[in-house]
Design an enzyme around this catalytic site. Structure first.
Site, PDB file in Angstrom:
ATOM      1  N   LEU A  38      47.648  11.803  18.362  1.00 55.95           N
ATOM      2  CA  LEU A  38      48.823  12.606  18.718  1.00 55.95           C
ATOM      3  C   LEU A  38      48.741  13.982  18.024  1.00 55.95           C
ATOM      4  O   LEU A  38      47.865  14.219  17.201  1.00 55.95           O
ATOM      5  CB  LEU A  38      50.097  11.869  18.294  1.00 55.95           C
ATOM      6  CG  LEU A  38      50.349  10.556  19.047  1.00 55.95           C
ATOM      7  CD1 LEU A  38      51.454   9.741  18.372  1.00 55.95           C
ATOM      8  CD2 LEU A  38      50.722  10.831  20.511  1.00 55.95           C
ATOM      9  N   THR A  41      47.114  20.222  20.639  1.00 54.08           N
ATOM     10  CA  THR A  41      46.208  21.295  20.211  1.00 54.08           C
ATOM     11  C   THR A  41      46.451  21.609  18.742  1.00 54.08           C
ATOM     12  O   THR A  41      45.516  21.749  17.953  1.00 54.08           O
ATOM     13  CB  THR A  41      46.495  22.565  21.058  1.00 54.08           C
ATOM     14  OG1 THR A  41      46.321  22.253  22.437  1.00 54.08           O
ATOM     15  CG2 THR A  41      45.586  23.712  20.665  1.00 54.08           C
ATOM     16  N   GLY A 140      50.803  21.652  27.384  1.00 55.74           N
ATOM     17  CA  GLY A 140      50.166  22.659  26.537  1.00 55.74           C
ATOM     18  C   GLY A 140      49.266  23.639  27.240  1.00 55.74           C
ATOM     19  O   GLY A 140      49.531  24.063  28.377  1.00 55.74           O
ATOM     20  N   GLY A 181      41.084  34.871  16.992  1.00 58.38           N
ATOM     21  CA  GLY A 181      39.804  35.525  16.710  1.00 58.38           C
ATOM     22  C   GLY A 181      39.730  36.028  15.276  1.00 58.38           C
ATOM     23  O   GLY A 181      38.710  35.882  14.602  1.00 58.38           O
ATOM     24  N   GLY A 268      42.476  34.523  24.337  1.00 58.72           N
ATOM     25  CA  GLY A 268      43.783  33.970  24.670  1.00 58.72           C
ATOM     26  C   GLY A 268      43.678  32.584  25.270  1.00 58.72           C
ATOM     27  O   GLY A 268      42.596  32.001  25.376  1.00 58.72           O
ATOM     28  N   ASP A 308      53.630  25.536  25.486  1.00 55.47           N
ATOM     29  CA  ASP A 308      52.620  26.453  26.023  1.00 55.47           C
ATOM     30  C   ASP A 308      52.540  26.398  27.547  1.00 55.47           C
ATOM     31  O   ASP A 308      51.984  27.309  28.164  1.00 55.47           O
ATOM     32  CB  ASP A 308      51.230  26.089  25.467  1.00 55.47           C
ATOM     33  CG  ASP A 308      51.013  26.634  24.058  1.00 55.47           C
ATOM     34  OD1 ASP A 308      51.970  27.139  23.452  1.00 55.47           O
ATOM     35  OD2 ASP A 308      49.865  26.540  23.574  1.00 55.47           O
ATOM     36  N   MET A 314      52.765  31.566  22.833  1.00 57.80           N
ATOM     37  CA  MET A 314      52.086  30.269  22.693  1.00 57.80           C
ATOM     38  C   MET A 314      51.990  29.933  21.217  1.00 57.80           C
ATOM     39  O   MET A 314      50.967  30.173  20.564  1.00 57.80           O
ATOM     40  CB  MET A 314      50.723  30.327  23.365  1.00 57.80           C
ATOM     41  CG  MET A 314      50.827  30.293  24.872  1.00 57.80           C
ATOM     42  SD  MET A 314      49.210  30.305  25.613  1.00 57.80           S
ATOM     43  CE  MET A 314      49.573  29.686  27.251  1.00 57.80           C
ATOM     44  N   LEU A 315      53.086  29.399  20.700  1.00 56.62           N
ATOM     45  CA  LEU A 315      53.180  29.080  19.273  1.00 56.62           C
ATOM     46  C   LEU A 315      53.744  27.684  19.116  1.00 56.62           C
ATOM     47  O   LEU A 315      54.646  27.277  19.862  1.00 56.62           O
ATOM     48  CB  LEU A 315      54.104  30.086  18.571  1.00 56.62           C
ATOM     49  CG  LEU A 315      53.594  31.515  18.482  1.00 56.62           C
ATOM     50  CD1 LEU A 315      54.697  32.451  18.011  1.00 56.62           C
ATOM     51  CD2 LEU A 315      52.388  31.599  17.545  1.00 56.62           C
ATOM     52  N   HIS A 440      62.899  36.756  -9.945  1.00 56.69           N
ATOM     53  CA  HIS A 440      61.778  37.554 -10.438  1.00 56.69           C
ATOM     54  C   HIS A 440      60.867  36.672 -11.279  1.00 56.69           C
ATOM     55  O   HIS A 440      61.363  35.873 -12.066  1.00 56.69           O
ATOM     56  CB  HIS A 440      62.308  38.713 -11.298  1.00 56.69           C
ATOM     57  CG  HIS A 440      61.202  39.490 -11.945  1.00 56.69           C
ATOM     58  ND1 HIS A 440      60.443  40.398 -11.239  1.00 56.69           N
ATOM     59  CD2 HIS A 440      60.732  39.484 -13.215  1.00 56.69           C
ATOM     60  CE1 HIS A 440      59.545  40.918 -12.056  1.00 56.69           C
ATOM     61  NE2 HIS A 440      59.691  40.386 -13.260  1.00 56.69           N
TER      62      HIS A 440
HETATM   63  C1  LIG Z   1      42.667  27.703  16.864  1.00 59.36           C
HETATM   64  C2  LIG Z   1      44.159  27.729  17.101  1.00 59.36           C
HETATM   65  C3  LIG Z   1      44.994  28.039  16.051  1.00 59.36           C
HETATM   66  C4  LIG Z   1      46.366  28.049  16.248  1.00 59.36           C
HETATM   67  N1  LIG Z   1      47.162  28.363  15.188  1.00 59.36           N
HETATM   68  C5  LIG Z   1      48.489  28.378  15.357  1.00 59.36           C
HETATM   69  C6  LIG Z   1      49.338  28.646  14.260  1.00 59.36           C
HETATM   70  O1  LIG Z   1      48.884  28.871  13.139  1.00 59.36           O
HETATM   71  N2  LIG Z   1      50.672  28.633  14.459  1.00 59.36           N
HETATM   72  C7  LIG Z   1      51.206  28.394  15.706  1.00 59.36           C
HETATM   73  O2  LIG Z   1      52.428  28.409  15.836  1.00 59.36           O
HETATM   74  N3  LIG Z   1      50.434  28.127  16.766  1.00 59.36           N
HETATM   75  C8  LIG Z   1      49.089  28.109  16.624  1.00 59.36           C
HETATM   76  N4  LIG Z   1      48.293  27.790  17.683  1.00 59.36           N
HETATM   77  C9  LIG Z   1      48.942  27.517  18.992  1.00 59.36           C
HETATM   78  C10 LIG Z   1      49.519  26.103  19.035  1.00 59.36           C
HETATM   79  O3  LIG Z   1      48.502  25.175  18.776  1.00 59.36           O
HETATM   80  C11 LIG Z   1      50.152  25.848  20.387  1.00 59.36           C
HETATM   81  O4  LIG Z   1      51.091  26.863  20.660  1.00 59.36           O
HETATM   82  C12 LIG Z   1      50.889  24.514  20.400  1.00 59.36           C
HETATM   83  O5  LIG Z   1      50.004  23.458  20.109  1.00 59.36           O
HETATM   84  C13 LIG Z   1      51.541  24.275  21.764  1.00 59.36           C
HETATM   85  O6  LIG Z   1      52.196  23.043  21.743  1.00 59.36           O
HETATM   86  P1  LIG Z   1      52.435  22.206  23.075  1.00 59.36           P
HETATM   87  O7  LIG Z   1      53.139  20.971  22.645  1.00 59.36           O
HETATM   88  O8  LIG Z   1      53.061  23.055  24.098  1.00 59.36           O
HETATM   89  O9  LIG Z   1      50.976  21.843  23.642  1.00 59.36           O
HETATM   90  P2  LIG Z   1      49.684  21.224  22.991  1.00 59.36           P
HETATM   91  O10 LIG Z   1      49.710  21.251  21.536  1.00 59.36           O
HETATM   92  O11 LIG Z   1      48.542  21.870  23.682  1.00 59.36           O
HETATM   93  O12 LIG Z   1      49.745  19.687  23.407  1.00 59.36           O
HETATM   94  C14 LIG Z   1      49.637  19.267  24.723  1.00 59.36           C
HETATM   95  C15 LIG Z   1      49.092  17.845  24.748  1.00 59.36           C
HETATM   96  O13 LIG Z   1      49.229  17.344  26.063  1.00 59.36           O
HETATM   97  C16 LIG Z   1      48.139  16.491  26.339  1.00 59.36           C
HETATM   98  N5  LIG Z   1      48.012  16.402  27.798  1.00 59.36           N
HETATM   99  C17 LIG Z   1      47.768  17.404  28.668  1.00 59.36           C
HETATM  100  N6  LIG Z   1      47.799  16.942  29.928  1.00 59.36           N
HETATM  101  C18 LIG Z   1      48.055  15.628  29.842  1.00 59.36           C
HETATM  102  C19 LIG Z   1      48.213  14.611  30.805  1.00 59.36           C
HETATM  103  N7  LIG Z   1      48.136  14.840  32.105  1.00 59.36           N
HETATM  104  N8  LIG Z   1      48.447  13.351  30.364  1.00 59.36           N
HETATM  105  C20 LIG Z   1      48.520  13.083  29.036  1.00 59.36           C
HETATM  106  N9  LIG Z   1      48.404  14.010  28.091  1.00 59.36           N
HETATM  107  C21 LIG Z   1      48.188  15.272  28.487  1.00 59.36           C
HETATM  108  C22 LIG Z   1      46.968  17.193  25.667  1.00 59.36           C
HETATM  109  O14 LIG Z   1      45.928  16.260  25.402  1.00 59.36           O
HETATM  110  C23 LIG Z   1      47.628  17.730  24.393  1.00 59.36           C
HETATM  111  O15 LIG Z   1      47.441  16.841  23.324  1.00 59.36           O
HETATM  112  C24 LIG Z   1      46.916  27.744  17.522  1.00 59.36           C
HETATM  113  C25 LIG Z   1      46.069  27.413  18.579  1.00 59.36           C
HETATM  114  C26 LIG Z   1      44.706  27.393  18.379  1.00 59.36           C
HETATM  115  C27 LIG Z   1      43.820  27.020  19.512  1.00 59.36           C
END
Ligand SMILES: Cc1cc2nc3c(=O)[nH]c(=O)nc-3n(C[C@H](O)[C@H](O)[C@H](O)COP(=O)(O)OP(=O)(O)OC[C@H]3O[C@@H](n4cnc5c(N)ncnc54)[C@H](O)[C@@H]3O)c2cc1C
Length: 461
Positions: A38, A41, A140, A181, A268, A308, A314-315, A440
């Site tokens: 779980l 990303t 995501g 990046g 991105g 996302d 996308m945070l 301080h």
């Molecule tokens: C290298 C990197 C560094 C980052 N650093 C930061 C940071 O420091 N701070 C920050 O705020 N954000 C950061 N982010 C962005 C952050 O990870 C995302 O904004 C966040 O994870 C989005 O959350 P989410 O729940 O929308 O989607 P996600 O975290 O992408 O989760 C979606 C999940 O859905 C699952 N899924 C997709 N389709 C299906 C399906 N059909 N059936 C079952 N499961 C499915 C996927 O496997 C995934 O586990 C970073 C991203 C990257 C790549």
């Protein structure tokens, strides 16, 4: 087949937070997640692993550059890359297992597998079809691709491949000077990789307050990262563990090819909704591929989306806030996200953090504003840790003094920004911050000084 009040597809920060809050509000919840763990990303290949590597390599930097200054003499540590990756993996595992524990604690059912939505009210996982009054798309995003650049996740990698490289490359070209990046570029630069960042625009970190972006670029350059700005990448190819990146300089159309050991494509991310069956279901989409929503509801009754997969930054914390707000709505309460107060942080050293409007946005809107700035040079604590390079900048309304934005480059900026977030949520003035006693010696005194600078002036400037 099982019946739920809510089925959430995706166990990332948007999905799992929504699930936990739904359960706390008395709803029967299932979360479909296809990954083995779980956390989405964020916990698996995003926020958390990148921060583990940033922490490890920052510690190395401290040992190499600052320990001797503090009287800590001796040989600098050598890098065991496999052990560093193992530490990163342990960090991931601890956190993903933590979410599994929270699911059990809150009686959230994890429906393991990839989900589709055959019809409103139904979610199919494997051969089983489950019923739900509400379905939440929290699937995501994935890395965006770039024409002419073929990712093999070995020599030409996305952020996912960059977290698990077989060895530390001698050189790396990072395409894109955005948050991911620059964070991953910093990791490798500290490990001794020669890092060159190629960016299409004429400045790094698009959308950031320009003054901060400029200062940030200067600091990163001092740290050894090379920048090529105004350069449109034409393509990248890999052969025999080496790569070539070709870019065209926008100012004169001249074409340059760089030879490198590794290319990180960090241009991105794009929403991921593949295989859900949204087209057949008739779900309306935005032009840029996000699920179209109004207060998280799609055009199909009982189908919602967040994180996302929908419009907005996308945070992880934006996704989490949306998860909590949607859970409240599904439980018949009112859920709300204030998109004007969502902080953004870059976890390099120094950290960079911002909230609210930039100076450029205020100018464009024709808003009368004032600037309160304070350099960390005047902050005793920052000086003690050799991080006095940055500053705090607060933007406030010229007449009412209401805080409109804050931009920090300096130590712990990602934590400091939150006092400004709270202040903004309460509609505070810069004077409200300035009149609040700050302990301080803390870095947060710099925030107070910047607030003072919006009025009669900072003390230590
Ligand atoms: C290298 C990197 C560094 C980052 N650093 C930061 C940071 O420091 N701070 C920050 O705020 N954000 C950061 N982010 C962005 C952050 O990870 C995302 O904004 C966040 O994870 C989005 O959350 P989410 O729940 O929308 O989607 P996600 O975290 O992408 O989760 C979606 C999940 O859905 C699952 N899924 C997709 N389709 C299906 C399906 N059909 N059936 C079952 N499961 C499915 C996927 O496997 C995934 O586990 C970073 C991203 C990257 C790549």
């Amino acid at each position: 087949m099982a019946s739920f009040d809510v089925i959430i597809i995706g166990g990332g920060p948007g999905g799992y937070v929504c699930a936990i809050r739904c359960a706390q509000l008395g709803l029967k919840v299932g979360v479909v997640e296809g990954r083995d763990t779980l956390g989405g990303t964020c916990l698996n290949v995003g926020c958390i692993p990148s921060k583990a590597l940033l922490h490890a390599t920052h510690s190395l930097h401290e040992a190499e550059h600052n320990f001797a200054k503090m009287g800590l003499k001796g040989k600098s540590p050598s890098v065991d890359w496999d052990q560093m990756k193992a530490y990163k993996q342990e960090t991931i595992d601890g956190n993903t297992k933590g979410i599994e524990f929270l699911f059990k604690k809150n009686k959230v059912t994890w429906l393991k597998g990839w989900g589709t939505i055959p019809a409103a009210g139904q979610v199919k996982v494997g051969d089983e079809v489950h019923e739900a009054k509400s379905i939440v798309i929290a699937t995501g995003s994935e890395p965006a691709s770039l024409a002419g650049v073929e990712v093999d996740e070995k020599t030409i990698v996305t952020s996912t491949g960059a977290l698990v490289l077989n060895k530390i490359p001698k050189s790396m070209v990072v395409i894109g000077a955005g948050v991911i990046g620059l964070e991953m570029g910093s990791v490798y630069a500290r490990l001794g990789t020669e890092v060159t960042v190629v960016e299409y625009l004429d400045a790094i970190t698009p959308g950031m307050d320009a003054e901060v972006a400029k200062a940030f670029q200067k600091i990163l350059t001092k740290q050894g990262i090379k920048f090529i700005l105004g350069a449109a990448v034409q393509g990248a190819t890999a052969k025999g563990g080496k790569a070539k990146v070709t870019y065209k300089l926008r100012k004169d159309d001249s074409e340059v090819t760089l030879d490198t050991d590794c290319v990180l494509v960090a241009t991105g991310r794009k929403p991921y909704v593949d295989g859900l069956g949204l087209e057949a279901l008739g779900v309306e989409m935005e032009k840029r591929g996000q699920v179209k929503t109004h207060h998280f509801a799609t055009n199909i009754k009982g189908v919602y989306a967040l994180g996302d997969a929908i419009v907005g930054p996308m945070l992880a914390h934006k996704a989490e806030d949306e998860g909590m707000a949607l859970a409240e709505i599904l439980a018949g309460k009112s859920g709300h996200v204030n998109y004007d107060v969502i902080p953004g942080v870059i976890y390099t050293t120094p950290e960079v953090a911002s909230v609210g409007q930039t100076e450029e946005q205020l100018k464009e809107a024709g808003r009368a504003y004032k600037v309160g700035k304070f350099s960390f040079m005047g902050n005793a604590r920052a000086k003690a840790i050799f991080q006095a390079d940055g500053f705090v900048k607060i933007l406030a309304d010229k007449d009412t003094d209401r805080i409109l934005g804050a931009h920090i480059i300096g130590p712990m900026a990602g934590d400091l920004i939150h006092e400004v977030c709270v202040a903004m949520e309460f509609g505070a003035s810069a004077q409200d911050l300035a009149l609040t006693c700050h302990a301080h010696p803390t870095y947060s005194e710099a925030v107070r000084e910047a607030a003072l600078a919006c009025g009669d002036g900072a003390i230590h400037a």
